[in-house]
Design a protein around this motif. Sequence first.
Motif, PDB file in Angstrom:
ATOM      1  N   MET A  99      37.408  44.875  24.008  1.00 42.13           N
ATOM      2  CA  MET A  99      37.250  43.671  24.815  1.00 42.13           C
ATOM      3  C   MET A  99      38.363  42.649  24.595  1.00 42.13           C
ATOM      4  SD  MET A  99      34.648  44.350  26.634  1.00 42.13           S
ATOM      5  CE  MET A  99      34.202  42.762  27.315  1.00 42.13           C
ATOM      6  N   ASP A 100      38.729  42.418  23.341  1.00 43.09           N
ATOM      7  CA  ASP A 100      39.713  41.371  23.053  1.00 43.09           C
ATOM      8  C   ASP A 100      41.147  41.882  23.012  1.00 43.09           C
ATOM      9  OD1 ASP A 100      37.705  39.475  22.948  1.00 43.09           O
ATOM     10  OD2 ASP A 100      37.456  39.629  20.797  1.00 43.09           O
ATOM     11  N   LEU A 101      41.374  42.983  22.322  1.00 44.04           N
ATOM     12  CA  LEU A 101      42.745  43.476  22.182  1.00 44.04           C
ATOM     13  C   LEU A 101      43.223  44.239  23.413  1.00 44.04           C
ATOM     14  CD1 LEU A 101      42.783  44.615  18.432  1.00 44.04           C
ATOM     15  CD2 LEU A 101      43.391  42.388  19.415  1.00 44.04           C
ATOM     16  N   LEU A 102      42.335  45.043  24.014  1.00 45.50           N
ATOM     17  CA  LEU A 102      42.721  45.832  25.183  1.00 45.50           C
ATOM     18  C   LEU A 102      42.267  45.204  26.505  1.00 45.50           C
ATOM     19  CD1 LEU A 102      41.915  49.410  23.777  1.00 45.50           C
ATOM     20  CD2 LEU A 102      44.135  48.224  23.841  1.00 45.50           C
ATOM     21  N   SER A 103      41.599  44.078  26.440  1.00 45.79           N
ATOM     22  CA  SER A 103      41.136  43.341  27.635  1.00 45.79           C
ATOM     23  C   SER A 103      40.298  44.195  28.583  1.00 45.79           C
ATOM     24  CB  SER A 103      42.332  42.747  28.385  1.00 45.79           C
ATOM     25  OG  SER A 103      43.070  41.892  27.537  1.00 45.79           O
ATOM     26  N   ALA A 104      39.435  45.028  28.018  1.00 49.23           N
ATOM     27  CA  ALA A 104      38.608  45.911  28.842  1.00 49.23           C
ATOM     28  C   ALA A 104      37.685  45.139  29.772  1.00 49.23           C
ATOM     29  CB  ALA A 104      37.784  46.845  27.947  1.00 49.23           C
ATOM     30  N   GLY A 105      37.291  43.945  29.374  1.00 49.45           N
ATOM     31  CA  GLY A 105      36.401  43.141  30.207  1.00 49.45           C
ATOM     32  C   GLY A 105      37.011  42.743  31.538  1.00 49.45           C
ATOM     33  N   PRO A 117      31.243  45.768  35.357  1.00 53.90           N
ATOM     34  CA  PRO A 117      32.199  45.720  34.248  1.00 53.90           C
ATOM     35  C   PRO A 117      32.569  47.118  33.737  1.00 53.90           C
ATOM     36  CG  PRO A 117      30.010  45.260  33.430  1.00 53.90           C
ATOM     37  CD  PRO A 117      29.891  45.420  34.927  1.00 53.90           C
ATOM     38  N   LEU A 118      33.435  47.816  34.449  1.00 50.64           N
ATOM     39  CA  LEU A 118      33.784  49.189  34.105  1.00 50.64           C
ATOM     40  C   LEU A 118      34.409  49.303  32.714  1.00 50.64           C
ATOM     41  CD1 LEU A 118      33.966  52.153  34.960  1.00 50.64           C
ATOM     42  CD2 LEU A 118      36.212  51.641  35.933  1.00 50.64           C
ATOM     43  N   GLY A 119      35.380  48.447  32.414  1.00 46.86           N
ATOM     44  CA  GLY A 119      36.042  48.500  31.110  1.00 46.86           C
ATOM     45  C   GLY A 119      35.084  48.230  29.960  1.00 46.86           C
ATOM     46  N   GLU A 120      34.205  47.281  30.156  1.00 46.48           N
ATOM     47  CA  GLU A 120      33.211  46.958  29.131  1.00 46.48           C
ATOM     48  C   GLU A 120      32.231  48.114  28.943  1.00 46.48           C
ATOM     49  OE1 GLU A 120      30.345  43.208  27.922  1.00 46.48           O
ATOM     50  OE2 GLU A 120      31.302  43.246  29.894  1.00 46.48           O
ATOM     51  N   PHE A 121      31.828  48.738  30.045  1.00 50.07           N
ATOM     52  CA  PHE A 121      30.934  49.892  29.982  1.00 50.07           C
ATOM     53  C   PHE A 121      31.593  51.046  29.222  1.00 50.07           C
ATOM     54  CE2 PHE A 121      29.201  53.870  31.609  1.00 50.07           C
ATOM     55  CZ  PHE A 121      27.847  53.671  31.411  1.00 50.07           C
ATOM     56  N   ILE A 122      32.862  51.310  29.499  1.00 49.60           N
ATOM     57  CA  ILE A 122      33.591  52.384  28.811  1.00 49.60           C
ATOM     58  C   ILE A 122      33.711  52.067  27.318  1.00 49.60           C
ATOM     59  CG2 ILE A 122      35.847  53.516  28.575  1.00 49.60           C
ATOM     60  CD1 ILE A 122      36.040  53.314  31.682  1.00 49.60           C
ATOM     61  N   THR A 123      34.046  50.824  26.989  1.00 48.78           N
ATOM     62  CA  THR A 123      34.153  50.418  25.584  1.00 48.78           C
ATOM     63  C   THR A 123      32.820  50.600  24.873  1.00 48.78           C
ATOM     64  OG1 THR A 123      35.869  48.818  26.158  1.00 48.78           O
ATOM     65  CG2 THR A 123      34.754  48.501  24.041  1.00 48.78           C
ATOM     66  N   LYS A 124      31.754  50.158  25.496  1.00 51.57           N
ATOM     67  CA  LYS A 124      30.406  50.276  24.920  1.00 51.57           C
ATOM     68  C   LYS A 124      30.031  51.752  24.736  1.00 51.57           C
ATOM     69  CE  LYS A 124      26.370  48.316  23.919  1.00 51.57           C
ATOM     70  NZ  LYS A 124      26.221  47.711  22.612  1.00 51.57           N
ATOM     71  N   THR A 125      30.386  52.584  25.698  1.00 45.71           N
ATOM     72  CA  THR A 125      30.087  54.017  25.619  1.00 45.71           C
ATOM     73  C   THR A 125      30.834  54.679  24.462  1.00 45.71           C
ATOM     74  OG1 THR A 125      29.649  54.099  28.001  1.00 45.71           O
ATOM     75  CG2 THR A 125      30.129  56.200  26.897  1.00 45.71           C
ATOM     76  N   VAL A 126      32.113  54.368  24.310  1.00 44.36           N
ATOM     77  CA  VAL A 126      32.899  54.905  23.188  1.00 44.36           C
ATOM     78  C   VAL A 126      32.265  54.483  21.869  1.00 44.36           C
ATOM     79  CG1 VAL A 126      35.124  54.750  21.984  1.00 44.36           C
ATOM     80  CG2 VAL A 126      35.069  55.111  24.462  1.00 44.36           C
ATOM     81  N   ALA A 127      31.888  53.225  21.778  1.00 48.43           N
ATOM     82  CA  ALA A 127      31.250  52.721  20.558  1.00 48.43           C
ATOM     83  C   ALA A 127      29.968  53.494  20.263  1.00 48.43           C
ATOM     84  CB  ALA A 127      30.958  51.224  20.691  1.00 48.43           C
ATOM     85  N   GLN A 128      29.158  53.736  21.280  1.00 48.51           N
ATOM     86  CA  GLN A 128      27.887  54.431  21.075  1.00 48.51           C
ATOM     87  C   GLN A 128      28.088  55.872  20.622  1.00 48.51           C
ATOM     88  OE1 GLN A 128      24.753  52.903  21.062  1.00 48.51           O
ATOM     89  NE2 GLN A 128      26.257  51.269  21.011  1.00 48.51           N
TER      90      GLN A 128
END
Length: 152
Positions: A99-105, A117-128
């Motif tokens: 979210m902060d470094l790669l600006s996925a949001g 929020p596609l980027g946020e969804f992808i980030t959250k999915t990777v985290a999970q």
Amino acid sequence: MKKLLKKYKEVILYIIFGALTTLVNFIVYFGCKAVHVPYQPATVVAWIAAVTFAYVTNRIWVFESKNRGAKAVFKEVVLFVGARLFSLVLELIIMYIGMDLLSAGEHTIDLLGKTLPLGEFITKTVAQIVIIISNYIFSKLIIFRKKREKDE
């Protein structure tokens, strides 16, 4: 086939309940986001809901814990929450990077007149995905490990 299912029952159940835990996490997280909660507190609130759900399902159905008595169950809960605190830190780091470094949001997609929020969804999915794997390892090897004869 029965033999194969019995052999992999724990892994299969962990995947099923892991997916349901992830669903709980996503619903609570994006529910928080829908009311404009920033991603860090939304992550923590979703983590609390998911950990509560995961403990109950892992204890009863996945690892079939035989621990009884307040002291044994308390120790199990402390180990479970402690391991999950590690996964919370992992998730917060992954979310920060995304979210902060790669600006996925900033990466969104328009679908049926809604901006999602596609980027946020992808980030959250990777985290999970990372968290499900690490949580299984902690649960299998530490929290719900089967007692050997010399341990009893």
